[in-house]
Design an enzyme around this catalytic site. Sequence first.
Site, mmCIF file in Angstrom:
data_model
loop_
_atom_site.group_PDB
_atom_site.id
_atom_site.type_symbol
_atom_site.label_atom_id
_atom_site.label_comp_id
_atom_site.label_asym_id
_atom_site.label_seq_id
_atom_site.Cartn_x
_atom_site.Cartn_y
_atom_site.Cartn_z
ATOM 1 N N ARG A 30 24.946 50.679 68.700
ATOM 2 C CA ARG A 30 26.111 50.944 69.555
ATOM 3 C C ARG A 30 26.919 52.139 69.042
ATOM 4 O O ARG A 30 27.186 52.285 67.859
ATOM 5 C CB ARG A 30 27.030 49.722 69.608
ATOM 6 C CG ARG A 30 28.301 50.060 70.389
ATOM 7 C CD ARG A 30 29.123 48.892 70.745
ATOM 8 N NE ARG A 30 29.460 48.071 69.601
ATOM 9 C CZ ARG A 30 29.965 46.866 69.725
ATOM 10 N NH1 ARG A 30 30.170 46.350 70.906
ATOM 11 N NH2 ARG A 30 30.241 46.160 68.659
ATOM 12 N N ARG B 296 30.361 38.160 62.123
ATOM 13 C CA ARG B 296 30.799 37.976 63.517
ATOM 14 C C ARG B 296 29.903 36.989 64.245
ATOM 15 O O ARG B 296 30.374 36.168 65.028
ATOM 16 C CB ARG B 296 30.803 39.330 64.250
ATOM 17 C CG ARG B 296 32.008 40.180 63.872
ATOM 18 C CD ARG B 296 31.803 41.637 64.170
ATOM 19 N NE ARG B 296 31.615 41.909 65.568
ATOM 20 C CZ ARG B 296 30.965 42.985 66.031
ATOM 21 N NH1 ARG B 296 30.448 43.854 65.191
ATOM 22 N NH2 ARG B 296 30.846 43.166 67.317
ATOM 23 N N ARG C 207 31.497 51.912 65.295
ATOM 24 C CA ARG C 207 32.542 50.969 64.900
ATOM 25 C C ARG C 207 32.319 50.472 63.478
ATOM 26 O O ARG C 207 31.205 50.167 63.086
ATOM 27 C CB ARG C 207 32.556 49.787 65.876
ATOM 28 C CG ARG C 207 33.572 49.972 66.983
ATOM 29 C CD ARG C 207 33.447 48.964 68.071
ATOM 30 N NE ARG C 207 33.461 47.569 67.638
ATOM 31 C CZ ARG C 207 33.481 46.546 68.478
ATOM 32 N NH1 ARG C 207 33.501 46.762 69.787
ATOM 33 N NH2 ARG C 207 33.486 45.305 68.041
ATOM 34 N N ARG D 202 38.614 33.006 72.288
ATOM 35 C CA ARG D 202 37.520 32.961 71.315
ATOM 36 C C ARG D 202 37.582 31.700 70.469
ATOM 37 O O ARG D 202 36.706 31.492 69.636
ATOM 38 C CB ARG D 202 37.684 34.157 70.373
ATOM 39 C CG ARG D 202 36.623 35.201 70.484
ATOM 40 C CD ARG D 202 37.039 36.267 69.507
ATOM 41 N NE ARG D 202 36.033 37.194 69.187
ATOM 42 C CZ ARG D 202 35.886 38.359 69.811
ATOM 43 N NH1 ARG D 202 36.630 38.690 70.818
ATOM 44 N NH2 ARG D 202 34.981 39.194 69.380
ATOM 45 N N LYS E 1 29.604 42.147 76.964
ATOM 46 C CA LYS E 1 30.861 41.795 77.657
ATOM 47 C C LYS E 1 31.627 43.050 78.068
ATOM 48 O O LYS E 1 32.079 43.188 79.199
ATOM 49 C CB LYS E 1 31.760 40.913 76.767
ATOM 50 C CG LYS E 1 31.121 39.649 76.286
ATOM 51 C CD LYS E 1 32.035 38.835 75.402
ATOM 52 C CE LYS E 1 32.450 39.475 74.096
ATOM 53 N NZ LYS E 1 31.363 39.686 73.129
HETATM 54 P P1 AP5 Z 1 28.922 45.756 74.370
HETATM 55 O O1 AP5 Z 1 29.215 45.817 75.820
HETATM 56 O O2 AP5 Z 1 29.681 46.654 73.445
HETATM 57 O O3 AP5 Z 1 28.950 44.238 73.858
HETATM 58 P P2 AP5 Z 1 30.180 43.256 73.671
HETATM 59 O O4 AP5 Z 1 29.712 41.903 74.065
HETATM 60 O O5 AP5 Z 1 31.411 43.807 74.342
HETATM 61 O O6 AP5 Z 1 30.265 43.332 72.102
HETATM 62 P P3 AP5 Z 1 31.487 43.474 71.091
HETATM 63 O O7 AP5 Z 1 30.858 43.699 69.746
HETATM 64 O O8 AP5 Z 1 32.506 44.478 71.537
HETATM 65 O O9 AP5 Z 1 32.078 42.089 71.136
HETATM 66 P P4 AP5 Z 1 32.848 41.445 70.039
HETATM 67 O O10 AP5 Z 1 33.215 40.212 70.746
HETATM 68 O O11 AP5 Z 1 32.181 41.247 68.740
HETATM 69 O O12 AP5 Z 1 33.977 42.535 69.670
HETATM 70 P P5 AP5 Z 1 35.452 42.757 70.167
HETATM 71 O O13 AP5 Z 1 35.674 44.186 70.374
HETATM 72 O O14 AP5 Z 1 35.796 41.792 71.267
HETATM 73 O O15 AP5 Z 1 27.337 46.031 74.213
HETATM 74 C C1 AP5 Z 1 26.743 46.134 72.914
HETATM 75 C C2 AP5 Z 1 25.737 47.303 72.897
HETATM 76 O O16 AP5 Z 1 24.658 46.994 73.773
HETATM 77 C C3 AP5 Z 1 26.315 48.642 73.396
HETATM 78 O O17 AP5 Z 1 25.759 49.696 72.647
HETATM 79 C C4 AP5 Z 1 25.828 48.746 74.856
HETATM 80 O O18 AP5 Z 1 25.687 50.077 75.259
HETATM 81 C C5 AP5 Z 1 24.472 48.024 74.758
HETATM 82 N N1 AP5 Z 1 24.106 47.323 75.983
HETATM 83 C C6 AP5 Z 1 24.891 46.448 76.701
HETATM 84 N N2 AP5 Z 1 24.204 45.962 77.744
HETATM 85 C C7 AP5 Z 1 22.961 46.539 77.688
HETATM 86 C C8 AP5 Z 1 21.789 46.409 78.480
HETATM 87 N N3 AP5 Z 1 21.764 45.612 79.560
HETATM 88 N N4 AP5 Z 1 20.706 47.123 78.110
HETATM 89 C C9 AP5 Z 1 20.729 47.935 77.021
HETATM 90 N N5 AP5 Z 1 21.810 48.092 76.224
HETATM 91 C C10 AP5 Z 1 22.911 47.395 76.553
HETATM 92 O O19 AP5 Z 1 36.282 42.262 68.895
HETATM 93 C C11 AP5 Z 1 36.296 42.974 67.680
HETATM 94 C C12 AP5 Z 1 37.109 42.233 66.649
HETATM 95 O O20 AP5 Z 1 38.484 42.092 67.090
HETATM 96 C C13 AP5 Z 1 36.674 40.793 66.344
HETATM 97 O O21 AP5 Z 1 35.626 40.730 65.398
HETATM 98 C C14 AP5 Z 1 37.990 40.188 65.813
HETATM 99 O O22 AP5 Z 1 38.247 40.594 64.489
HETATM 100 C C15 AP5 Z 1 39.028 40.828 66.717
HETATM 101 N N6 AP5 Z 1 39.270 40.038 67.941
HETATM 102 C C16 AP5 Z 1 39.040 40.429 69.224
HETATM 103 N N7 AP5 Z 1 39.375 39.456 70.085
HETATM 104 C C17 AP5 Z 1 39.827 38.410 69.346
HETATM 105 C C18 AP5 Z 1 40.278 37.121 69.672
HETATM 106 N N8 AP5 Z 1 40.337 36.685 70.948
HETATM 107 N N9 AP5 Z 1 40.650 36.300 68.649
HETATM 108 C C19 AP5 Z 1 40.614 36.718 67.367
HETATM 109 N N10 AP5 Z 1 40.170 37.936 66.984
HETATM 110 C C20 AP5 Z 1 39.778 38.778 67.961
#
Ligand code: AP5
Length: 211
Positions: free
Chosen positions: A123, A167, A156, A89, A14
């Site tokens: 990552r 997660r 992270r 979410r 994402k």
């Molecule tokens: P990446 O782009 O980082 O993936 P992502 O889907 O953004 O993953 P996240 O882990 O950031 O999502 P998340 O939803 O768990 O965390 P968030 O920060 O929102 O890609 C992943 C890896 O793959 C990277 O290394 C990238 O380089 C690689 N990659 C990508 N595409 C590729 C490809 N095509 N080929 C090869 N490699 C590739 O949330 C963190 C925390 O915040 C949550 O756990 C929660 O505690 C809190 N939080 C955030 N939002 C909310 C909410 N709305 N409600 C409640 N709590 C929340």
Amino acid sequence: MVKKIFLGAPGSGKGTYSSRISPILKIPHISTGDLLRENVKNKTKIGLKAQDYMNKGLLVSDEIIINMIKERIEQEDCKNGFILDGFPRTIAQAEALKKIIGIDVVIKINVPNEVIIERLSGRITCGKCGKIYHKKFIIPKKEGVCDKCEGKIIEREDDKEEAVKKRLEIYEESTKPLIDFYKNLGILKEIGVISSPDETVSLILRELIKR
Ligand code: AP5
């Protein structure tokens, strides 16, 4: 005005795709994860409340998140649209968003679980600007240093095995029901991704043009 949501499991890409599409469409990329990490870094009231939940891979309360996102999308730079990454979410968050503003399209990224585990375990991100890399697939030019801002590359806390497990469980329980929520509104587009980030970005842009 383009109002878009990226929906998908942790590690589905994402953040990677939103951050590449945002400059192309000239609309801000709003990641609730990034907003929370910024609050944690600055030790704000929200950051102090959220930190423990985030490190354990748990969701932060709907109330904090909804207020934070409402404030963000009311800002001037969102007047021509925005991309939401990691929000909503839960059904409660989606219902709240529906009352604040209508969304045009929800892109659901489908990635097999084994690919997700490989992506999250490799990552790495910039501790300063948040640019996302991968130890094997998307490597910074100079080891440990961000290509974009020269900030220090970090791992992270919530990419540790236990937090990743949690997660993924929470995604199944709380976030997956959003697929039917947006399907019923007729705005869900599903994209299966195992190709490179550049190819995926082109695929997403082609899907958006089709609409
Ligand atoms: P990446 O782009 O980082 O993936 P992502 O889907 O953004 O993953 P996240 O882990 O950031 O999502 P998340 O939803 O768990 O965390 P968030 O920060 O929102 O890609 C992943 C890896 O793959 C990277 O290394 C990238 O380089 C690689 N990659 C990508 N595409 C590729 C490809 N095509 N080929 C090869 N490699 C590739 O949330 C963190 C925390 O915040 C949550 O756990 C929660 O505690 C809190 N939080 C955030 N939002 C909310 C909410 N709305 N409600 C409640 N709590 C929340």
